[in-house]
Design a protein around this motif. Sequence first.
Motif, PDB file in Angstrom:
ATOM      1  N   MET A 119      -6.123  -8.465 -14.576  1.00 34.77           N
ATOM      2  CA  MET A 119      -7.184  -7.756 -13.898  1.00 34.77           C
ATOM      3  C   MET A 119      -6.980  -7.781 -12.373  1.00 34.77           C
ATOM      4  O   MET A 119      -7.137  -6.760 -11.735  1.00 34.77           O
ATOM      5  N   ILE A 120      -6.667  -8.961 -11.826  1.00 29.52           N
ATOM      6  CA  ILE A 120      -6.447  -9.086 -10.385  1.00 29.52           C
ATOM      7  C   ILE A 120      -5.246  -8.246  -9.973  1.00 29.52           C
ATOM      8  O   ILE A 120      -5.245  -7.612  -8.922  1.00 29.52           O
ATOM      9  N   LYS A 121      -4.231  -8.228 -10.835  1.00 33.18           N
ATOM     10  CA  LYS A 121      -3.034  -7.441 -10.549  1.00 33.18           C
ATOM     11  C   LYS A 121      -3.401  -5.960 -10.411  1.00 33.18           C
ATOM     12  O   LYS A 121      -2.892  -5.258  -9.523  1.00 33.18           O
ATOM     13  N   HIS A 122      -4.300  -5.472 -11.255  1.00 36.25           N
ATOM     14  CA  HIS A 122      -4.748  -4.073 -11.210  1.00 36.25           C
ATOM     15  C   HIS A 122      -5.470  -3.785  -9.875  1.00 36.25           C
ATOM     16  O   HIS A 122      -5.229  -2.754  -9.243  1.00 36.25           O
ATOM     17  N   TYR A 123      -6.367  -4.690  -9.466  1.00 35.98           N
ATOM     18  CA  TYR A 123      -7.104  -4.516  -8.198  1.00 35.98           C
ATOM     19  C   TYR A 123      -6.166  -4.515  -6.991  1.00 35.98           C
ATOM     20  O   TYR A 123      -6.335  -3.750  -6.044  1.00 35.98           O
ATOM     21  N   LEU A 124      -5.170  -5.393  -7.024  1.00 35.90           N
ATOM     22  CA  LEU A 124      -4.192  -5.439  -5.934  1.00 35.90           C
ATOM     23  C   LEU A 124      -3.384  -4.151  -5.868  1.00 35.90           C
ATOM     24  O   LEU A 124      -3.090  -3.646  -4.779  1.00 35.90           O
ATOM     25  N   LYS A 125      -3.030  -3.611  -7.033  1.00 29.58           N
ATOM     26  CA  LYS A 125      -2.277  -2.359  -7.074  1.00 29.58           C
ATOM     27  C   LYS A 125      -3.115  -1.216  -6.485  1.00 29.58           C
ATOM     28  O   LYS A 125      -2.620  -0.434  -5.667  1.00 29.58           O
ATOM     29  N   VAL A 126      -4.386  -1.112  -6.870  1.00 32.09           N
ATOM     30  CA  VAL A 126      -5.277  -0.072  -6.349  1.00 32.09           C
ATOM     31  C   VAL A 126      -5.471  -0.250  -4.840  1.00 32.09           C
ATOM     32  O   VAL A 126      -5.430   0.719  -4.069  1.00 32.09           O
ATOM     33  N   ALA A 127      -5.662  -1.496  -4.404  1.00 33.44           N
ATOM     34  CA  ALA A 127      -5.847  -1.776  -2.974  1.00 33.44           C
ATOM     35  C   ALA A 127      -4.605  -1.369  -2.181  1.00 33.44           C
ATOM     36  O   ALA A 127      -4.711  -0.786  -1.091  1.00 33.44           O
ATOM     37  N   PHE A 128      -3.415  -1.661  -2.717  1.00 29.94           N
ATOM     38  CA  PHE A 128      -2.182  -1.289  -2.032  1.00 29.94           C
ATOM     39  C   PHE A 128      -2.038   0.231  -1.941  1.00 29.94           C
ATOM     40  O   PHE A 128      -1.646   0.762  -0.904  1.00 29.94           O
ATOM     41  N   ILE A 129      -2.373   0.927  -3.013  1.00 31.64           N
ATOM     42  CA  ILE A 129      -2.284   2.395  -3.008  1.00 31.64           C
ATOM     43  C   ILE A 129      -3.247   2.975  -1.975  1.00 31.64           C
ATOM     44  O   ILE A 129      -2.878   3.869  -1.211  1.00 31.64           O
ATOM     45  N   LEU A 130      -4.475   2.475  -1.963  1.00 32.54           N
ATOM     46  CA  LEU A 130      -5.457   2.948  -0.970  1.00 32.54           C
ATOM     47  C   LEU A 130      -4.985   2.647   0.451  1.00 32.54           C
ATOM     48  O   LEU A 130      -5.141   3.462   1.356  1.00 32.54           O
ATOM     49  N   PHE A 131      -4.419   1.454   0.655  1.00 28.98           N
ATOM     50  CA  PHE A 131      -3.896   1.099   1.976  1.00 28.98           C
ATOM     51  C   PHE A 131      -2.781   2.066   2.378  1.00 28.98           C
ATOM     52  O   PHE A 131      -2.736   2.541   3.522  1.00 28.98           O
ATOM     53  N   ALA A 132      -1.881   2.378   1.466  1.00 24.27           N
ATOM     54  CA  ALA A 132      -0.769   3.284   1.767  1.00 24.27           C
ATOM     55  C   ALA A 132      -1.282   4.682   2.106  1.00 24.27           C
ATOM     56  O   ALA A 132      -0.804   5.317   3.056  1.00 24.27           O
ATOM     57  N   ILE A 133      -2.272   5.155   1.347  1.00 25.34           N
ATOM     58  CA  ILE A 133      -2.840   6.474   1.627  1.00 25.34           C
ATOM     59  C   ILE A 133      -3.484   6.487   3.015  1.00 25.34           C
ATOM     60  O   ILE A 133      -3.280   7.428   3.793  1.00 25.34           O
ATOM     61  N   CYS A 134      -4.241   5.450   3.334  1.00 25.35           N
ATOM     62  CA  CYS A 134      -4.887   5.372   4.656  1.00 25.35           C
ATOM     63  C   CYS A 134      -3.858   5.297   5.776  1.00 25.35           C
ATOM     64  O   CYS A 134      -4.028   5.927   6.830  1.00 25.35           O
ATOM     65  N   ALA A 135      -2.797   4.543   5.566  1.00 24.74           N
ATOM     66  CA  ALA A 135      -1.759   4.414   6.593  1.00 24.74           C
ATOM     67  C   ALA A 135      -1.064   5.756   6.830  1.00 24.74           C
ATOM     68  O   ALA A 135      -0.844   6.155   7.986  1.00 24.74           O
ATOM     69  N   VAL A 136      -0.730   6.462   5.770  1.00 29.20           N
ATOM     70  CA  VAL A 136      -0.087   7.772   5.908  1.00 29.20           C
ATOM     71  C   VAL A 136      -1.032   8.743   6.604  1.00 29.20           C
ATOM     72  O   VAL A 136      -0.631   9.493   7.510  1.00 29.20           O
ATOM     73  N   ALA A 137      -2.321   8.736   6.203  1.00 29.80           N
ATOM     74  CA  ALA A 137      -3.300   9.629   6.834  1.00 29.80           C
ATOM     75  C   ALA A 137      -3.449   9.312   8.324  1.00 29.80           C
ATOM     76  O   ALA A 137      -3.511  10.226   9.152  1.00 29.80           O
ATOM     77  N   ALA A 138      -3.486   8.038   8.674  1.00 29.25           N
ATOM     78  CA  ALA A 138      -3.614   7.646  10.084  1.00 29.25           C
ATOM     79  C   ALA A 138      -2.402   8.094  10.894  1.00 29.25           C
ATOM     80  O   ALA A 138      -2.530   8.593  12.021  1.00 29.25           O
ATOM     81  N   ILE A 139      -1.223   7.948  10.340  1.00 29.88           N
ATOM     82  CA  ILE A 139      -0.002   8.380  11.031  1.00 29.88           C
ATOM     83  C   ILE A 139       0.000   9.893  11.214  1.00 29.88           C
ATOM     84  O   ILE A 139       0.323  10.400  12.294  1.00 29.88           O
ATOM     85  N   LEU A 140      -0.388  10.639  10.187  1.00 27.72           N
ATOM     86  CA  LEU A 140      -0.428  12.103  10.284  1.00 27.72           C
ATOM     87  C   LEU A 140      -1.486  12.551  11.314  1.00 27.72           C
ATOM     88  O   LEU A 140      -1.235  13.470  12.091  1.00 27.72           O
ATOM     89  N   LEU A 141      -2.637  11.918  11.326  1.00 33.29           N
ATOM     90  CA  LEU A 141      -3.667  12.260  12.310  1.00 33.29           C
ATOM     91  C   LEU A 141      -3.191  11.969  13.735  1.00 33.29           C
ATOM     92  O   LEU A 141      -3.438  12.753  14.655  1.00 33.29           O
ATOM     93  N   ALA A 142      -2.514  10.846  13.915  1.00 31.79           N
ATOM     94  CA  ALA A 142      -1.984  10.520  15.238  1.00 31.79           C
ATOM     95  C   ALA A 142      -0.947  11.549  15.677  1.00 31.79           C
ATOM     96  O   ALA A 142      -0.917  11.959  16.844  1.00 31.79           O
ATOM     97  N   LEU A 143      -0.130  11.992  14.759  1.00 30.26           N
ATOM     98  CA  LEU A 143       0.893  12.999  15.050  1.00 30.26           C
ATOM     99  C   LEU A 143       0.238  14.333  15.426  1.00 30.26           C
ATOM    100  O   LEU A 143       0.624  14.970  16.415  1.00 30.26           O
TER     101      LEU A 143
END
Length: 183
Positions: A1-25
Motif C-alpha cells: 500500500m505504501i509503495k502505491h502511495y509513493l508511486k503516485v506521489a512521485f508521478i504527481l511530483f514529476a508532473i508538477c516539475a515538468v509543468a513548472a519548467i514549461l511555465l518558466a520557459l
Amino acid sequence: MIKHYLKVAFILFAICAVAAILLALVNEITAPRIAYNTEQTTIATLEAVSGGYSQGERREGNGSDISYVVPLYDDSGVLVGYILEIVTSGYGGEIVMAASYLTDGSVLQSKVMSDNETPGLGKNAEESWYMDLFKGLGGERPLPESKNDLADPSVVSGASVTFGGVSGALRSGSAYVKSLGGV
C-alpha cells in the motif's frame, strides 16, 4: 500500500516539475514582449491625454499615489501642465490612470490604463464619456467629491466606489499639480 502511495506521489511530483519548467520557459520567452507591449500602451496613452502639447522627460512622482510626472510644453517651449500616472482603488481593486492637467490644476484629459472593475458598471470608467465628466474641473471649478456633485448622478449609478476612486485620484492629481505650479 505504501509503495502505491509513493508511486503516485512521485508521478504527481514529476508532473508538477515538468509543468513548472514549461511555465518558466514560456515566461522567459514572453516576458520581453509583454514589457514591450506595456511600454507601447503607455506611450499611446500619454499621447492620447497630452492634449496636443509636447511631452518632456518622465520623472518620479510623489512616491505614493502618483507614479510619475511628465511635463507638457506648448509650441514655444512654455510649461503649460503635466501628465500624471495615478494609482487609486476601485471596487475591483487597483485602478491605474493617466491624467493631464494645466498648471492651475484643471483636468485636460484622463484615461484608465488598467483596472478590474465590474463590467457594465465600474468598467464604464474606461469610456471617454465617463472621463469627460471631469474635463475642465480642478482649477477654478472643483472636482466632484461624490456622484451627488454631478448634474446627473444617475450616469454613474451602481458604481459609487469606482466613481469615488477615480474622482479622488483626479482631485489628488490636481492638488499635486497645483503644488508644482508653473515650475
